[in-house]
Design a protein around this motif. Structure first.
Motif, PDB file in Angstrom:
ATOM      1  N   ALA A 164       0.813  -1.225   0.000  1.00 57.34           N
ATOM      2  CA  ALA A 164       0.000   0.000   0.000  1.00 57.34           C
ATOM      3  C   ALA A 164       0.846   1.274   0.000  1.00 57.34           C
ATOM      4  O   ALA A 164       0.410   2.316   0.478  1.00 57.34           O
ATOM      5  CB  ALA A 164      -0.964   0.015   1.190  1.00 57.34           C
ATOM      6  N   LEU A 165       2.070   1.188  -0.541  1.00 56.64           N
ATOM      7  CA  LEU A 165       2.905   2.382  -0.657  1.00 56.64           C
ATOM      8  C   LEU A 165       2.719   3.070  -2.003  1.00 56.64           C
ATOM      9  O   LEU A 165       2.954   4.278  -2.115  1.00 56.64           O
ATOM     10  CB  LEU A 165       4.380   2.020  -0.461  1.00 56.64           C
ATOM     11  N   ILE A 166       2.337   2.325  -3.010  1.00 57.75           N
ATOM     12  CA  ILE A 166       2.078   2.902  -4.327  1.00 57.75           C
ATOM     13  C   ILE A 166       0.734   2.402  -4.848  1.00 57.75           C
ATOM     14  O   ILE A 166       0.184   1.419  -4.331  1.00 57.75           O
ATOM     15  CB  ILE A 166       3.186   2.570  -5.355  1.00 57.75           C
ATOM     16  N   ALA A 167       0.221   3.076  -5.838  1.00 61.45           N
ATOM     17  CA  ALA A 167      -1.009   2.652  -6.509  1.00 61.45           C
ATOM     18  C   ALA A 167      -0.781   2.800  -8.006  1.00 61.45           C
ATOM     19  O   ALA A 167       0.037   3.611  -8.436  1.00 61.45           O
ATOM     20  CB  ALA A 167      -2.192   3.495  -6.053  1.00 61.45           C
ATOM     21  N   GLN A 168      -1.489   2.029  -8.778  1.00 65.09           N
ATOM     22  CA  GLN A 168      -1.335   2.121 -10.228  1.00 65.09           C
ATOM     23  C   GLN A 168      -2.666   2.478 -10.871  1.00 65.09           C
ATOM     24  O   GLN A 168      -3.738   2.224 -10.323  1.00 65.09           O
ATOM     25  CB  GLN A 168      -0.809   0.825 -10.821  1.00 65.09           C
ATOM     26  N   ARG A 169      -2.571   3.090 -12.024  1.00 67.83           N
ATOM     27  CA  ARG A 169      -3.772   3.354 -12.812  1.00 67.83           C
ATOM     28  C   ARG A 169      -3.443   3.105 -14.285  1.00 67.83           C
ATOM     29  O   ARG A 169      -2.310   3.282 -14.721  1.00 67.83           O
ATOM     30  CB  ARG A 169      -4.284   4.780 -12.602  1.00 67.83           C
ATOM     31  N   LYS A 170      -4.455   2.674 -15.002  1.00 70.31           N
ATOM     32  CA  LYS A 170      -4.278   2.350 -16.411  1.00 70.31           C
ATOM     33  C   LYS A 170      -4.834   3.467 -17.280  1.00 70.31           C
ATOM     34  O   LYS A 170      -5.869   4.052 -16.981  1.00 70.31           O
ATOM     35  CB  LYS A 170      -4.990   1.032 -16.734  1.00 70.31           C
ATOM     36  N   GLN A 171      -4.102   3.767 -18.327  1.00 74.02           N
ATOM     37  CA  GLN A 171      -4.550   4.739 -19.319  1.00 74.02           C
ATOM     38  C   GLN A 171      -4.277   4.132 -20.689  1.00 74.02           C
ATOM     39  O   GLN A 171      -3.147   4.097 -21.153  1.00 74.02           O
ATOM     40  CB  GLN A 171      -3.817   6.063 -19.155  1.00 74.02           C
ATOM     41  N   GLY A 172      -5.338   3.654 -21.303  1.00 73.17           N
ATOM     42  CA  GLY A 172      -5.164   2.947 -22.562  1.00 73.17           C
ATOM     43  C   GLY A 172      -4.392   1.655 -22.333  1.00 73.17           C
ATOM     44  O   GLY A 172      -4.753   0.841 -21.485  1.00 73.17           O
ATOM     45  N   ARG A 173      -3.326   1.490 -23.064  1.00 71.40           N
ATOM     46  CA  ARG A 173      -2.508   0.282 -22.942  1.00 71.40           C
ATOM     47  C   ARG A 173      -1.383   0.440 -21.920  1.00 71.40           C
ATOM     48  O   ARG A 173      -0.599  -0.494 -21.704  1.00 71.40           O
ATOM     49  CB  ARG A 173      -1.914  -0.068 -24.315  1.00 71.40           C
ATOM     50  N   HIS A 174      -1.302   1.612 -21.315  1.00 74.15           N
ATOM     51  CA  HIS A 174      -0.188   1.896 -20.410  1.00 74.15           C
ATOM     52  C   HIS A 174      -0.624   1.830 -18.950  1.00 74.15           C
ATOM     53  O   HIS A 174      -1.769   2.132 -18.611  1.00 74.15           O
ATOM     54  CB  HIS A 174       0.404   3.276 -20.713  1.00 74.15           C
ATOM     55  N   ARG A 175       0.329   1.458 -18.107  1.00 72.04           N
ATOM     56  CA  ARG A 175       0.111   1.466 -16.667  1.00 72.04           C
ATOM     57  C   ARG A 175       1.068   2.479 -16.030  1.00 72.04           C
ATOM     58  O   ARG A 175       2.262   2.509 -16.346  1.00 72.04           O
ATOM     59  CB  ARG A 175       0.359   0.086 -16.070  1.00 72.04           C
ATOM     60  N   TYR A 176       0.531   3.270 -15.126  1.00 74.17           N
ATOM     61  CA  TYR A 176       1.322   4.276 -14.445  1.00 74.17           C
ATOM     62  C   TYR A 176       1.268   4.029 -12.940  1.00 74.17           C
ATOM     63  O   TYR A 176       0.259   3.558 -12.407  1.00 74.17           O
ATOM     64  CB  TYR A 176       0.793   5.680 -14.754  1.00 74.17           C
TER      65      TYR A 176
END
Length: 225
Positions: free
Chosen positions: A59-71
């Motif tokens: 729970a130190l980072i979170a990810q989100r998807k935008q199109g085909r990419h993950r950030y």
């Protein structure tokens, strides 16, 4: 079995050099790809993916998807404050990098700390607000006074909107380079956003440094003498 929070898990996650470098890269407040974070840590993409999975599970980072990419980004303000406090603690104990780079003076002058202003300018801003009675301090707690609300509103910041948010309006954050507190919370974020929106300052590419223009610095110093 010992009771209470298990700090060993957090310590192990942050203590790995590669993961520490990735978390530091995310202190700039921008979401980064796994490839960008692998470059920041000096490791392969496959190894970075393994580290990112552990940081996300912790729970130190979170990810989100935008199109085909993950950030990837820090999970929330609390993580940013924790990392800056650890940096300050390390600096106070003499645990410093032995090869300061050419960007160090710029970072020490003004930089982004997750979402607010840090460095000499960040500390200067909080010092002036406290000296003028616009912010009160009680240990690590901070509060915006009535006169402070008027001052901040005059800058063009919607104080009621800040108060409507779930997070604190004012918080202190130990500055690793100045080894004193700077202003965090929704107010700290709003002020940095205002400086950038008004053209007083801009972020340096691929760096946490905040570069003030000559006119922007003049106005900042006039506002927080």
């Amino acid at each position: 079995m010992k009771e209470g929070p298990d700090i060993s898990q957090i310590g192990a996650l942050i203590g790995d050099p590669a993961r520490a470098n990735m978390l530091t890269a995310l202190m700039g407040g921008q979401a980064l790809t796994a490839t960008e974070l692998a470059g920041a840590a000096g490791i392969t993409l496959q190894t970075a993916s393994s580290h990112l999975s552990k940081l996300e599970a912790g729970a130190l980072i979170a990810q989100r998807k935008q199109g085909r990419h993950r950030y990837f980004a820090l999970a929330d303000d609390e993580v940013g404050l924790l990392l800056e406090n650890i940096m300050g603690f390390a600096a106070n104990r003499g645990h410093l990098r032995t090869r300061p780079g050419p960007k160090d003076p710029a970072l020490r002058k003004a930089r982004v700390c997750y979402n607010h202003l840090a460095g000499d300018f960040g500390v200067r801003m909080l010092d002036r607000l406290v000296a003028d009675g616009d912010v009160t301090l009680d240990g690590d707690d901070a509060a915006l006074t009535q006169s402070g609300e008027a001052r901040i509103a005059a800058i063009g910041i919607d104080v009621p909107a800040l108060r409507a948010q779930r997070r604190p309006v004012c918080r202190t954050c130990l500055d690793w380079s100045e080894r004193r507190s700077h202003l965090a919370g929704s107010l700290g974020e709003a002020l940095l956003g205002r400086f950038i929106a008004d053209g007083w300052a801009k972020r340096e590419k691929d760096s946490r440094a905040i570069r003030f223009t000559a006119e922007g610095e003049r106005r900042f110093v006039a506002l927080f003498p």
